[in-house]
Design a protein around this motif. Structure first.
Motif, PDB file in Angstrom:
ATOM      1  N   TYR A   1      42.870 -32.010   3.580  1.00 43.12           N
ATOM      2  CA  TYR A   1      43.885 -33.061   3.303  1.00 43.12           C
ATOM      3  C   TYR A   1      44.110 -33.232   1.787  1.00 43.12           C
ATOM      4  O   TYR A   1      43.011 -32.835   0.753  1.00 43.12           O
ATOM      5  CB  TYR A   1      43.616 -34.538   3.367  1.00 43.12           C
ATOM      6  CG  TYR A   1      43.816 -34.458   5.217  1.00 43.12           C
ATOM      7  CD1 TYR A   1      45.010 -34.663   5.693  1.00 43.12           C
ATOM      8  CD2 TYR A   1      42.609 -34.824   5.728  1.00 43.12           C
ATOM      9  CE1 TYR A   1      45.156 -34.808   6.962  1.00 43.12           C
ATOM     10  CE2 TYR A   1      42.830 -34.586   7.425  1.00 43.12           C
ATOM     11  CZ  TYR A   1      44.015 -34.720   8.036  1.00 43.12           C
ATOM     12  OH  TYR A   1      43.810 -34.954   9.157  1.00 43.12           O
TER      13      TYR A   1
ATOM     14  N   LYS B   1      49.768 -33.002   2.222  1.00 46.09           N
ATOM     15  CA  LYS B   1      49.054 -33.163   3.664  1.00 46.09           C
ATOM     16  C   LYS B   1      48.320 -34.560   3.218  1.00 46.09           C
ATOM     17  O   LYS B   1      47.373 -34.605   2.396  1.00 46.09           O
ATOM     18  CB  LYS B   1      48.191 -32.200   4.083  1.00 46.09           C
ATOM     19  CG  LYS B   1      48.944 -31.016   4.474  1.00 46.09           C
ATOM     20  CD  LYS B   1      47.794 -29.998   4.803  1.00 46.09           C
ATOM     21  CE  LYS B   1      47.005 -30.604   6.267  1.00 46.09           C
ATOM     22  NZ  LYS B   1      46.147 -29.341   6.448  1.00 46.09           N
TER      23      LYS B   1
ATOM     24  N   LEU C   1      46.316 -38.354   4.796  1.00 45.31           N
ATOM     25  CA  LEU C   1      45.521 -38.808   5.893  1.00 45.31           C
ATOM     26  C   LEU C   1      45.326 -40.336   5.598  1.00 45.31           C
ATOM     27  O   LEU C   1      45.194 -40.717   4.332  1.00 45.31           O
ATOM     28  CB  LEU C   1      44.152 -38.319   5.920  1.00 45.31           C
ATOM     29  CG  LEU C   1      43.249 -39.062   6.811  1.00 45.31           C
ATOM     30  CD1 LEU C   1      43.740 -39.016   8.402  1.00 45.31           C
ATOM     31  CD2 LEU C   1      41.922 -38.485   6.880  1.00 45.31           C
TER      32      LEU C   1
ATOM     33  N   CYS D   1      36.901 -33.501   2.894  1.00 43.79           N
ATOM     34  CA  CYS D   1      38.293 -32.997   3.460  1.00 43.79           C
ATOM     35  C   CYS D   1      39.282 -32.927   2.307  1.00 43.79           C
ATOM     36  O   CYS D   1      40.322 -32.503   2.525  1.00 43.79           O
ATOM     37  CB  CYS D   1      38.685 -34.005   4.512  1.00 43.79           C
ATOM     38  SG  CYS D   1      37.726 -34.313   5.911  1.00 43.79           S
TER      39      CYS D   1
ATOM     40  N   LYS E   1      49.126 -38.123   8.465  1.00 47.80           N
ATOM     41  CA  LYS E   1      48.381 -38.340   9.726  1.00 47.80           C
ATOM     42  C   LYS E   1      47.719 -39.602   9.618  1.00 47.80           C
ATOM     43  O   LYS E   1      47.281 -40.202   8.781  1.00 47.80           O
ATOM     44  CB  LYS E   1      47.308 -37.361   9.825  1.00 47.80           C
ATOM     45  CG  LYS E   1      46.072 -37.332  10.812  1.00 47.80           C
ATOM     46  CD  LYS E   1      46.498 -37.191  12.156  1.00 47.80           C
ATOM     47  CE  LYS E   1      45.499 -37.314  13.149  1.00 47.80           C
ATOM     48  NZ  LYS E   1      46.189 -36.907  14.263  1.00 47.80           N
TER      49      LYS E   1
ATOM     50  N   ILE F   1      43.891 -38.799   0.613  1.00 51.44           N
ATOM     51  CA  ILE F   1      43.452 -39.580   1.690  1.00 51.44           C
ATOM     52  C   ILE F   1      43.357 -41.279   1.296  1.00 51.44           C
ATOM     53  O   ILE F   1      42.923 -41.509   0.363  1.00 51.44           O
ATOM     54  CB  ILE F   1      41.787 -39.205   2.017  1.00 51.44           C
ATOM     55  CG1 ILE F   1      41.950 -37.821   2.543  1.00 51.44           C
ATOM     56  CG2 ILE F   1      41.329 -40.072   3.335  1.00 51.44           C
ATOM     57  CD1 ILE F   1      40.490 -37.260   2.821  1.00 51.44           C
TER      58      ILE F   1
ATOM     59  N   ARG G   1      43.835 -33.311  -5.748  1.00 56.10           N
ATOM     60  CA  ARG G   1      43.101 -34.026  -4.477  1.00 56.10           C
ATOM     61  C   ARG G   1      42.465 -35.592  -4.991  1.00 56.10           C
ATOM     62  O   ARG G   1      42.018 -35.727  -5.961  1.00 56.10           O
ATOM     63  CB  ARG G   1      42.097 -33.215  -4.194  1.00 56.10           C
ATOM     64  CG  ARG G   1      42.178 -31.870  -3.585  1.00 56.10           C
ATOM     65  CD  ARG G   1      43.522 -31.594  -2.868  1.00 56.10           C
ATOM     66  NE  ARG G   1      43.841 -30.390  -2.045  1.00 56.10           N
ATOM     67  CZ  ARG G   1      44.300 -29.472  -2.697  1.00 56.10           C
ATOM     68  NH1 ARG G   1      44.305 -29.133  -3.865  1.00 56.10           N
ATOM     69  NH2 ARG G   1      44.252 -28.223  -1.844  1.00 56.10           N
TER      70      ARG G   1
ATOM     71  N   GLN H   1      38.525 -30.603   8.343  1.00 53.89           N
ATOM     72  CA  GLN H   1      39.703 -30.811   8.016  1.00 53.89           C
ATOM     73  C   GLN H   1      40.338 -30.933   6.399  1.00 53.89           C
ATOM     74  O   GLN H   1      39.294 -30.894   5.849  1.00 53.89           O
ATOM     75  CB  GLN H   1      40.274 -32.240   8.758  1.00 53.89           C
ATOM     76  CG  GLN H   1      40.328 -32.280  10.107  1.00 53.89           C
ATOM     77  CD  GLN H   1      40.984 -33.543  10.748  1.00 53.89           C
ATOM     78  OE1 GLN H   1      41.881 -34.212  10.075  1.00 53.89           O
ATOM     79  NE2 GLN H   1      40.562 -34.072  12.007  1.00 53.89           N
TER      80      GLN H   1
END
Length: 222
Positions: free
Chosen positions: A125, A62, A64, A147, A108, A128, A156, A123
């Motif tokens: 993710y 996911k 962003l 997030c 996104k 990012i 992450r 949210q």
């Protein structure tokens, strides 16, 4: 160049050629990686490549991508990525402002103005991307950093691109250039990587627009 198997055959994706600084950006494994410096260093291009590659090679990730204002996000990120990514690999939903990949990954696209904090609270993710990070406040940076979480084991990471100046110049400089950290707030220097970029690092641009350096020299000194 990469090949992705799809029903009916393979789809070939051409990532183009990255310069050495762009390769360092793509290979960085720290939690926060900033690619910044002078204009023309190829920052936005490598952001698009890194996000696309991340979605392609990490099924279910996911992602962003955020910029302060939506018009710039659409012009510099969304439209070029839609042109770059074959429809057989990913489809774009304009209402949701999301790209859905055949392997379950999503990207996104969001804008983050001064009054949009609530839009990002809660949210989750895996990666990012902050385009033009010096246009954001440190509070916005930390809000997005919160997030970076989820139930998967995906590493992450946050990737930033930036030019000097702007409302966020001081905090970006403190963390990535001066490397001054507040340990009481949990800041750790091992989490931060800075990759400097200059127009000379982008030979493709200089070859296509040899007058670009002259244009930069005409800008105000500050």
């Amino acid at each position: 160049m990469a090949n992705m198997k799809r029903p009916g055959g393979e789809v070939t994706v051409d990532f183009g050629t990255l310069n050495p600084k762009q390769k360092l950006f793509c290979r960085s494994r720290t939690r926060y990686t900033a690619y910044g410096g002078a204009r023309g260093g190829g920052k936005t291009h490598v952001l698009r490549i890194k996000a696309f590659g991340g979605a392609l090679y990490n099924p279910g990730i996911k992602i962003l991508i955020v910029r302060r204002e939506y018009p710039e996000l659409e012009q510099n990120i969304i439209l070029p990525m839609r042109a770059m990514i074959p429809q057989e690999i990913a489809s774009y939903n304009g209402t949701m402002r999301m790209m859905f990949f055949a392997n379950g990954s999503t990207i996104k696209f969001g804008h983050y103005g001064v009054n949009d904090d609530l839009e990002y609270q809660g949210q989750e993710y895996d990666w990012i991307f902050m385009e033009e990070a010096t246009q954001f406040t440190e509070r916005q940076f930390r809000t997005l950093g919160a997030c970076l979480r989820g139930a998967t084991k995906m590493p992450r990471r946050m990737y930033l691109t930036c030019n000097p100046g702007g409302i966020g110049h001081i905090w970006v400089k403190r963390l990535f250039i001066d490397r001054e950290y507040d340990e009481e707030k949990g800041e750790n220097g091992k989490d931060y990587t800075f990759i400097p970029a200059t127009v000379d690092d982008n030979p493709q641009l200089l070859e296509a627009s040899p007058e670009y350096k002259q244009m930069l020299d005409l800008l105000p000194e500050d």
